[in-house]
Write an enzyme that holds these catalytic residues in place. Structure first.
Site, PDB file in Angstrom:
ATOM      1  N   LYS A   1      -1.602  -2.904 -15.887  1.00 17.34           N
ATOM      2  CA  LYS A   1      -2.497  -3.705 -14.732  1.00 17.34           C
ATOM      3  C   LYS A   1      -3.432  -2.948 -13.794  1.00 17.34           C
ATOM      4  O   LYS A   1      -4.184  -4.075 -13.776  1.00 17.34           O
ATOM      5  CB  LYS A   1      -1.303  -5.013 -13.939  1.00 17.34           C
ATOM      6  CG  LYS A   1      -0.506  -4.098 -13.815  1.00 17.34           C
ATOM      7  CD  LYS A   1       0.279  -5.680 -12.485  1.00 17.34           C
ATOM      8  CE  LYS A   1       1.822  -4.595 -11.815  1.00 17.34           C
ATOM      9  NZ  LYS A   1       2.726  -4.155 -12.713  1.00 17.34           N
TER      10      LYS A   1
ATOM     11  N   HIS B   1      10.741  -2.630  -6.788  1.00 13.74           N
ATOM     12  CA  HIS B   1       9.438  -2.381  -6.468  1.00 13.74           C
ATOM     13  C   HIS B   1       9.469  -2.660  -4.737  1.00 13.74           C
ATOM     14  O   HIS B   1       9.417  -3.815  -4.580  1.00 13.74           O
ATOM     15  CB  HIS B   1       9.001  -3.428  -7.227  1.00 13.74           C
ATOM     16  CG  HIS B   1       7.497  -2.851  -7.782  1.00 13.74           C
ATOM     17  ND1 HIS B   1       6.807  -2.288  -5.930  1.00 13.74           N
ATOM     18  CD2 HIS B   1       6.285  -3.164  -8.029  1.00 13.74           C
ATOM     19  CE1 HIS B   1       5.470  -2.313  -6.475  1.00 13.74           C
ATOM     20  NE2 HIS B   1       5.265  -2.038  -7.804  1.00 13.74           N
TER      21      HIS B   1
ATOM     22  N   GLU C   1       6.842   2.743 -12.083  1.00 15.25           N
ATOM     23  CA  GLU C   1       5.813   1.971 -12.516  1.00 15.25           C
ATOM     24  C   GLU C   1       4.670   2.671 -11.849  1.00 15.25           C
ATOM     25  O   GLU C   1       4.439   1.607 -11.017  1.00 15.25           O
ATOM     26  CB  GLU C   1       6.166   0.901 -12.616  1.00 15.25           C
ATOM     27  CG  GLU C   1       7.395   0.658 -13.855  1.00 15.25           C
ATOM     28  CD  GLU C   1       8.169  -1.080 -13.045  1.00 15.25           C
ATOM     29  OE1 GLU C   1       7.300  -1.870 -11.942  1.00 15.25           O
ATOM     30  OE2 GLU C   1       8.932  -1.099 -13.650  1.00 15.25           O
ATOM     31  N   PRO C   2       3.642   3.860 -11.695  1.00 13.99           N
ATOM     32  CA  PRO C   2       2.939   3.683 -10.837  1.00 13.99           C
ATOM     33  C   PRO C   2       1.916   3.640 -11.627  1.00 13.99           C
ATOM     34  O   PRO C   2       1.610   3.219 -12.904  1.00 13.99           O
ATOM     35  CB  PRO C   2       2.880   5.563 -10.735  1.00 13.99           C
ATOM     36  CG  PRO C   2       3.363   5.334 -12.177  1.00 13.99           C
ATOM     37  CD  PRO C   2       4.651   5.131 -11.952  1.00 13.99           C
TER      38      PRO C   2
ATOM     39  N   ARG D   1      -1.968   2.550  -9.068  1.00 14.21           N
ATOM     40  CA  ARG D   1      -2.945   2.701  -8.427  1.00 14.21           C
ATOM     41  C   ARG D   1      -2.418   4.495  -8.297  1.00 14.21           C
ATOM     42  O   ARG D   1      -3.725   5.488  -7.263  1.00 14.21           O
ATOM     43  CB  ARG D   1      -3.393   2.220  -7.150  1.00 14.21           C
ATOM     44  CG  ARG D   1      -1.625   2.759  -5.999  1.00 14.21           C
ATOM     45  CD  ARG D   1      -1.985   1.713  -4.583  1.00 14.21           C
ATOM     46  NE  ARG D   1      -1.653  -0.090  -4.714  1.00 14.21           N
ATOM     47  CZ  ARG D   1      -2.827  -0.233  -4.307  1.00 14.21           C
ATOM     48  NH1 ARG D   1      -3.635  -0.483  -4.415  1.00 14.21           N
ATOM     49  NH2 ARG D   1      -2.011  -2.183  -4.534  1.00 14.21           N
TER      50      ARG D   1
ATOM     51  N   ASP E   1     -21.947 -17.638  -2.991  1.00 10.94           N
ATOM     52  CA  ASP E   1     -20.598 -17.750  -1.958  1.00 10.94           C
ATOM     53  C   ASP E   1     -20.362 -16.554  -0.044  1.00 10.94           C
ATOM     54  O   ASP E   1     -20.520 -15.641  -0.743  1.00 10.94           O
ATOM     55  CB  ASP E   1     -19.139 -17.407  -2.522  1.00 10.94           C
ATOM     56  CG  ASP E   1     -18.324 -18.422  -1.980  1.00 10.94           C
ATOM     57  OD1 ASP E   1     -17.839 -18.679  -1.353  1.00 10.94           O
ATOM     58  OD2 ASP E   1     -17.045 -19.200  -2.658  1.00 10.94           O
TER      59      ASP E   1
END
Length: 433
Positions: free
Chosen positions: A93, A221, A297-298, A300, A382
């Site tokens: 992700k 986590h 779960e690295p 970044r 915006d």
């Protein structure tokens, strides 16, 4: 001629001749993108020069990224050196870029997937189902069925309702109980959404036992962008306690998942990956015997420093404030595009001038160059679309370029096309020789 790293991408040894790969062959791209063997700065210069030559061509000045797959590989080697026992399962992700995923699949690491689409992307590269953990504690029913059909057995849970759902849809799943940790020192506190409090662990494990489900271990986590390396050690202690509860009920846990929250190579001060590894590695070895498999779960960590964004100045506005001249600059990527990390990931981005008046700024810059208080804004209509509220910059013109380093994590993957602005293209290079 391909470098050794590029050969991995063209002809991955770990996925060759697998039946699944052959079945999915028609889904693979016929041609991989061009991968340069040049320093990032040179790739940027050549791209900008090509834009100058073709400046009357449509959309030539669009924002772009340079992705260094060599940096991703360096991060992998760094991980294996500092945390040799812990197997990385890349959190797709964070950046599902096809070349990044293809590289990591080729070198044999696992993947943390959170949806059917992410699982499909990984399986399409011939990755074995055993190298995937479906690490989303609350899953859509059809996605669980898909995981079952493709033998993606490892998946997380943190509540009794999820256990009953899994019992109905995938009773042979290999379940991992996600526990709540102290993530108060993290930029993104995932405990607000996921994680079973320790007092609920015994009852959840009892429910799993009553349903005759196979719980194989514990996960946690500490939060994304964790700012305290000691949070990892505290979480390991909690996981050990949860392991003990499982053993009391007759479970034979053999998996510990220490989650994510690992800083990337861009973090040089404060909590660095070296500091995390120095705390986490010994804590795991002390608390868990060698027969317990440990994964992480690295996200970044692998990709943050590998991507550099380059934006084009599309407008300038002069502002008079307190007898001072200030400038507002408008660029062609922003908060609704690649810079959504400012809003959603609490990131602070830093501009670097590439050209001034159409000339290479870094070649002519002097220490006494005059700078002005400036702000940088994205291209949409915006008013929240602000990338930097205050920066000291020289006077820039329409057509100049600004660079943004460390833009690989939670950026492109969440970009929209709001106001009709398309996502930035990616140019690949490899600086690992």
């Amino acid at each position: 001629m391909h470098t050794e790293l590029q050969t991995l991408l063209v002809d991955p040894p770990c996925v060759n001749n697998m039946p699944l790969l052959k079945q999915q062959q028609q889904q693979l791209p016929l041609d991989l993108p061009v991968i340069h063997n040049l320093p990032i700065q040179q790739v940027i210069e050549e791209k900008i020069e090509s834009v100058s030559i073709l400046k009357w061509e449509s959309d030539q000045e669009n924002a772009f990224f340079v992705a260094d797959i060599g940096e991703v590989y360096r991060q992998h080697l760094r991980w294996k050196s500092l945390l040799p026992r812990i197997e990385p399962f890349f959190a797709i992700k964070s950046n599902p870029d096809p070349m990044v995923v293809r590289l990591l699949a080729a070198i044999g690491i696992g993947f943390d997937c959170a949806s059917k689409s992410e699982i499909q992307q990984v399986l399409s590269l011939g990755v074995e189902p055993e190298r995937i953990i479906y690490a989303n504690p609350c899953k859509q029913a059809s996605f669980i069925r898909y995981a079952s059909q493709h033998n993606v057995a490892k998946m997380t849970f943190d509540n009794a309702e999820e256990l009953h759902k899994i019992k109905m849809l995938y009773p042979n799943a290999e379940l991992v109980l996600r526990i709540l940790t102290d993530d108060s020192k993290s930029l993104c506190q995932l405990g607000l959404k996921f994680g079973a409090p320790l007092e609920e662990v015994p009852s959840l494990l009892q429910t799993a036992k009553d349903l005759d489900l196979n719980v194989i271990g514990i996960s946690f986590h500490v939060g994304s962008g964790c700012l305290d390396e000691n949070a990892f050690a505290d979480a390991v202690v909690r996981a050990r306690w949860a392991f003990d509860q499982g053993e009391k009920l007759g479970f034979k846990f053999d998996l510990l998942d220490v989650g994510g929250g690992f800083p990337g190579a861009d973090v040089q001060d404060g909590i660095t990956f070296e500091k995390v590894a120095a705390i986490l590695g010994p804590a795991v070895d002390t608390m868990f015997p060698s027969n317990v498999r440990v994964i992480a779960e690295p996200g970044r960590y692998y990709v943050a420093s590998a991507f550099t964004a380059c934006t084009h100045v599309i407008g300038r506005r002069t502002v008079k404030a307190e007898n001072q001249t200030q400038y507002m600059y408008y660029v062609n990527d922003g908060m609704y595009g690649s810079f959504n990390c400012i809003l959603f990931d609490h990131q602070v981005v830093y501009p670097t001038v590439l050209t001034q008046g159409g000339k290479k700024y870094y070649e002519k810059k002097q220490d006494n160059d005059e700078t002005f208080t400036s702000s940088i804004w994205g291209p949409t209509c915006d008013s929240i679309d602000c990338l930097a509220k205050e920066a000291k910059l020289p006077v820039l013109d329409d057509g100049d370029w600004i660079k943004w380093d460390n833009m690989g994590a939670y950026t492109i993957c969440a970009a929209s096309q709001f106001n009709g602005f398309r996502q930035s293209e990616i140019i690949y290079t490899n600086t690992f020789q």
